[in-house]
Motif scaffolding. Structure first.
Motif, mmCIF file in Angstrom:
data_model
loop_
_atom_site.group_PDB
_atom_site.id
_atom_site.type_symbol
_atom_site.label_atom_id
_atom_site.label_comp_id
_atom_site.label_asym_id
_atom_site.label_seq_id
_atom_site.Cartn_x
_atom_site.Cartn_y
_atom_site.Cartn_z
ATOM 1 N N TRP A 117 0.728 -1.169 -0.486
ATOM 2 C CA TRP A 117 0.149 0.045 -0.113
ATOM 3 C C TRP A 117 0.484 1.555 -0.336
ATOM 4 N N LYS A 118 1.764 1.579 -0.365
ATOM 5 C CA LYS A 118 2.668 2.051 0.519
ATOM 6 C C LYS A 118 3.245 2.696 -1.424
ATOM 7 N N LYS A 119 3.371 4.113 -1.049
ATOM 8 C CA LYS A 119 3.517 4.693 -2.733
ATOM 9 C C LYS A 119 4.661 4.501 -3.130
ATOM 10 N N PRO A 120 4.859 4.125 -4.387
ATOM 11 C CA PRO A 120 6.746 4.317 -4.480
ATOM 12 C C PRO A 120 7.227 5.827 -4.281
ATOM 13 N N GLY A 121 8.773 5.269 -3.809
ATOM 14 C CA GLY A 121 8.842 6.356 -3.166
ATOM 15 C C GLY A 121 9.127 7.013 -2.053
ATOM 16 N N LYS A 122 8.411 6.609 -1.898
ATOM 17 C CA LYS A 122 7.652 7.141 -0.008
ATOM 18 C C LYS A 122 8.840 6.259 1.010
ATOM 19 N N GLU A 123 8.516 6.438 1.600
ATOM 20 C CA GLU A 123 9.803 5.859 3.031
ATOM 21 C C GLU A 123 8.761 4.994 4.171
ATOM 22 N N ILE A 124 9.577 4.575 4.573
ATOM 23 C CA ILE A 124 8.176 3.340 5.177
ATOM 24 C C ILE A 124 9.199 3.791 7.223
ATOM 25 N N THR A 125 8.210 4.022 8.187
ATOM 26 C CA THR A 125 8.365 4.927 8.805
ATOM 27 C C THR A 125 8.466 3.855 10.200
ATOM 28 N N THR A 126 9.168 4.145 10.989
ATOM 29 C CA THR A 126 8.850 3.136 12.134
ATOM 30 C C THR A 126 7.799 3.074 12.687
ATOM 31 N N LEU A 127 6.551 4.116 12.263
ATOM 32 C CA LEU A 127 5.752 4.054 13.199
ATOM 33 C C LEU A 127 4.747 2.475 12.317
ATOM 34 N N ASP A 128 5.016 2.717 10.189
ATOM 35 C CA ASP A 128 4.682 1.777 10.095
ATOM 36 C C ASP A 128 4.600 0.367 10.001
ATOM 37 N N ILE A 129 5.966 0.094 10.758
ATOM 38 C CA ILE A 129 7.251 -0.937 10.738
ATOM 39 C C ILE A 129 5.658 -1.425 12.318
ATOM 40 N N LYS A 130 5.527 -0.851 13.393
ATOM 41 C CA LYS A 130 4.746 -1.154 14.212
ATOM 42 C C LYS A 130 3.510 -1.551 14.389
ATOM 43 N N ASP A 131 2.294 -0.774 12.816
ATOM 44 C CA ASP A 131 0.930 -1.207 12.956
ATOM 45 C C ASP A 131 1.318 -2.560 12.011
ATOM 46 N N GLN A 132 2.585 -2.477 11.203
ATOM 47 C CA GLN A 132 2.200 -3.399 10.748
ATOM 48 C C GLN A 132 2.599 -5.252 11.152
#
Length: 266
Positions: A117-132
């Motif tokens: 779901w993360k758009k190309p070029g965007k950065e995966i954040t710590t919050l994203d990791i925690k959410d997943q």
């Protein structure tokens, strides 16, 4: 004690191979192929150099052995980056090369986190990791191998493979390592954002922290990453996936080719 029976497991190949002229590699490998007739000539020449009177025609049917000579960087195809790829030291200590990476690091249980779901070029954040991690109800433990599913492997063979994927942030990388993860994999071309995205961000800001931030996190925390994985969508579950991802031993190298295999109970 129960004996391991390979027949009880389906093996899922999580790799892509070395391909000559592929558009998805900025530095594609060059593969020179020697057929069986050429193999007979080469082997006969080697034997003559060692004092034996033999010609290619002396081989059965005039055919020797086929083989290939490969000229490729260690970061071609599915490969594992060693800590020495990120810099000469990790937290002040000499960084490990690929031939020194402990085997204990490269086998264990994997957890797959969905970033399609993360758009190309965007950065995966710590919050994203925690959410997943919360999505798959998994709490990290020592030795976990975390795999990032971006879906970018579907673009393999095209130039879009080099540009259409999200990348890790430095903070998210450090978060995983600080929670016991020693190997992180991605099915995208790179672990960081695409080259073009990082270049554009640096050109706009002049801030060198925009250049390979997730890689350079490896100068502070010790870990390996696997780039250009594939087929994460073929795994039937998201957690507790037995995996072996042993890299080729190359003396003092920054990376080694790897064929990660997942073992799924049948």
């Amino acid at each position: 004690q129960t004996m391991f029976n390979p027949a009880n497991y389906k093996i899922v190949d999580l790799s892509i191979g070395l391909q000559e002229g592929i558009e998805s590699e900025p530095w594609p490998p060059k593969i020179e192929r020697f057929d069986h007739e050429q193999g007979a000539e080469l082997l006969a020449g080697n034997l003559r150099d060692n004092g034996f009177n033999i010609e290619a025609a002396d081989f059965p049917d005039g055919m020797g052995l086929g083989w290939e000579q490969i000229n490729a960087i260690t970061h071609t195809g599915t490969h594992m980056d060693a800590p020495s790829h990120y810099g000469p030291t990790v937290n002040g200590e000499p960084a490990m090369t690929i031939d020194d990476v402990p085997l204990e690091w490269v086998r264990g249980h994997a957890v797959v986190l969905d970033f399609q779901w993360k758009k190309p070029g965007k950065e995966i954040t710590t919050l994203d990791i925690k959410d997943q991690l919360a999505e798959v109800t998994h709490e990290l433990s020592d030795g976990d191998i975390v795999l990032l599913e971006t879906g970018a492997d579907e673009l393999w063979g095209t130039t879009e493979y080099l540009t259409d994927f999200p990348g890790m942030s430095a903070d998210a990388t450090k978060y995983l390592v600080n929670h016991g993860v020693r190997v992180i994999g991605t099915d995208a071309y790179g672990f960081d954002k695409p080259f073009t995205e990082m270049g554009a961000r640096y050109a706009e800001s002049g801030n060198d922290s925009e250049l390979w931030p997730a890689h350079f996190a490896g100068r502070d925390v010790e870990y390996c990453q696997i780039e250009k994985m594939a087929n994460l969508d073929e795994l039937p579950r998201r957690t507790e996936i037995p995996i072996v991802a042993q890299p080729i031993k190359i003396e003092d190298a920054s990376a080694g080719w790897v064929r990660p295999l997942a073992f799924i109970e049948q």
